[in-house]
Design an enzyme around this catalytic site. Sequence first.
Site, PDB file in Angstrom:
ATOM      1  N   ASN A 247       5.082  -0.912  -4.526  1.00  0.00           N
ATOM      2  CA  ASN A 247       4.267  -0.403  -3.451  1.00  0.00           C
ATOM      3  C   ASN A 247       3.341  -1.742  -2.796  1.00  0.00           C
ATOM      4  O   ASN A 247       3.902  -2.074  -1.681  1.00  0.00           O
ATOM      5  CB  ASN A 247       3.101   0.442  -4.276  1.00  0.00           C
ATOM      6  N   ASP A 248       2.718  -2.323  -3.377  1.00  0.00           N
ATOM      7  CA  ASP A 248       1.892  -3.302  -2.864  1.00  0.00           C
ATOM      8  C   ASP A 248       2.749  -4.496  -2.153  1.00  0.00           C
ATOM      9  O   ASP A 248       2.671  -5.330  -1.331  1.00  0.00           O
ATOM     10  CB  ASP A 248       0.927  -4.109  -3.678  1.00  0.00           C
TER      11      ASP A 248
END
Lengths: 464, 102
Positions: free
Chosen positions: A393-394
């Site tokens: 994600n990040d």
Amino acid sequence: MSANLSAILYLVSGVLFILALRGLSSPETSRQGNLFGIIGMVIAVVVTFLSVGNFSSGFIYVLIFLAVGGSIGAFIAYRIPMTAMPELVAGFHSLVGLAAVFVAISAFMNPAAFNLGTPGNIKLASLIEMAIGAAVGAITFSGSVIAFLKLQGIMSGAPITFKGQHLLNALLLILIVILTIYLCSTQSSNLFWTLIAVSFLIGFLIIIPIGGADMPVVISMLNSYSGWAAAGIGFTLENTALIITGALVGSSGAILSYIMCKGMNRSFFNVILGGFGATDQTSENQNKEQRPVKSGNADDAAFLMKNASSVIIVPGYGMAVAQAQHALREMVDTLKKNDIKVSYAIHPVAGRMPGHMNVLLAEANVPYDEVFELEEINNDFANADVAFVIGANDVTNPVAKTDPQSPIYGMPVLDVEKCKSVLFVKRSLSPGYAGIDNDLFYKENTLMLFADAKKMTEDITKNL
Amino acid sequence: MEIDPFIFRLSIFILSIFVGYYVVWSVTPSLHTPLMSVTNAISSVIIVGAIIAALSGGDGVVFSSSSIYGFLAIILAAVNIFGGFLVTQRMLAMYKKKKKDK
């Protein structure tokens, strides 16, 4: 065995340990390197037996304890799933730390056995080395236990912070120095025990404020500490193998911490002082407005990939949690049968420890020459048709490049959004560990696949 | 004037840090997890100290207050040595190159 001969053999075992690390420069030489490490360890143990030269009943007990510990270790090594490597490594660090503490205690209680003087009259230098070994060992132990509990999920991965935390840690560190100084002048065993107790407390306090996503840094740091603890004991015992090993492990852990920090664009102190999630409340609130998201199912994903000529897979911690690596490889096999070029892109901090994703992919029989690091592959996203983000994600958030206000601004990210289309497997729209929304979700060319990573991957394979 | 043996050990220590620095930078990032598990295993060479401590009881006395700590440390270090090397072996055996005929 003469002292000189054993010193030379300890040196040989130290050199073999260097070669063990050297072997890891490529997968081909790595297995041979591991063998060197084992030989070095055997030499060190045998030489110790011969130089102590005490083959009385105690020797039998040593072998029994060795066999007990060895079987436990072997059992764990064969049973542990590859997804649990971060926990395992954290657990092992705690053992090294505690062993260092025990050896230091034993040396303090019976210095004559180590040629360090008599109880209450230990050589000054040895006492300082012993105190350092014990303190660092104790910090490694309690810190690793906390890291282990957080990784295992027994303890919440959320940072635990309270007022005056840094001040308390600083005071405790000063206390350790004062205790060591008093210990040297009084040789009091009470001070020695207090020193160890305070060190346990510090290890505990420095790890609790660090959040789950910062675990790669924590594990690397504790790796480094366990090395320095071993080196401290090595000085006490005047043992070259231990000194060399301690220095190797210490610098290895330090380098890994540095690489991990760079992967997150954060300074080491920023990570250690902790509380990543706690400081980002404001930015989370700003992004609360609803934005449209395109979501699809396995059928849509299969259609997109079937018509692609090249696909880049971006795995992350979510893949490990869902145990989706085998299903992923099956999907990739099917893609390859359709003459689609597939490669894997790994961010330095993907997963919970350095190199975590690489091990999982290797476990699923993905050849290592299809797996690329961030710098190697980042330019290829612009030419690829589909990026398949599974559990990351990040590390794909374009905000890191565009929004100076963002807490992850400046962090190197994979340029996933440059692909013609992006498939993002995720259970919900919830933000990642950094607590920020991922802009990628709302891009025109992103198709969200809301499902468990393993199930979705299997479904796509069926539809291909 | 004679040089304190401590200085020799310090020299070995400092030089080993530099060796470690250069050797570890040359480790390929895909093997960072095995690197951690193998450094774990080798740092358990601390078992050397544990063995000396365990055998320090002298004649007839196997378990003295100080040797017990040695025995405990032997167990901990042995878990690490066997566990560390074997799990590294297990991981490294999985790293395979692409097969041409696929």
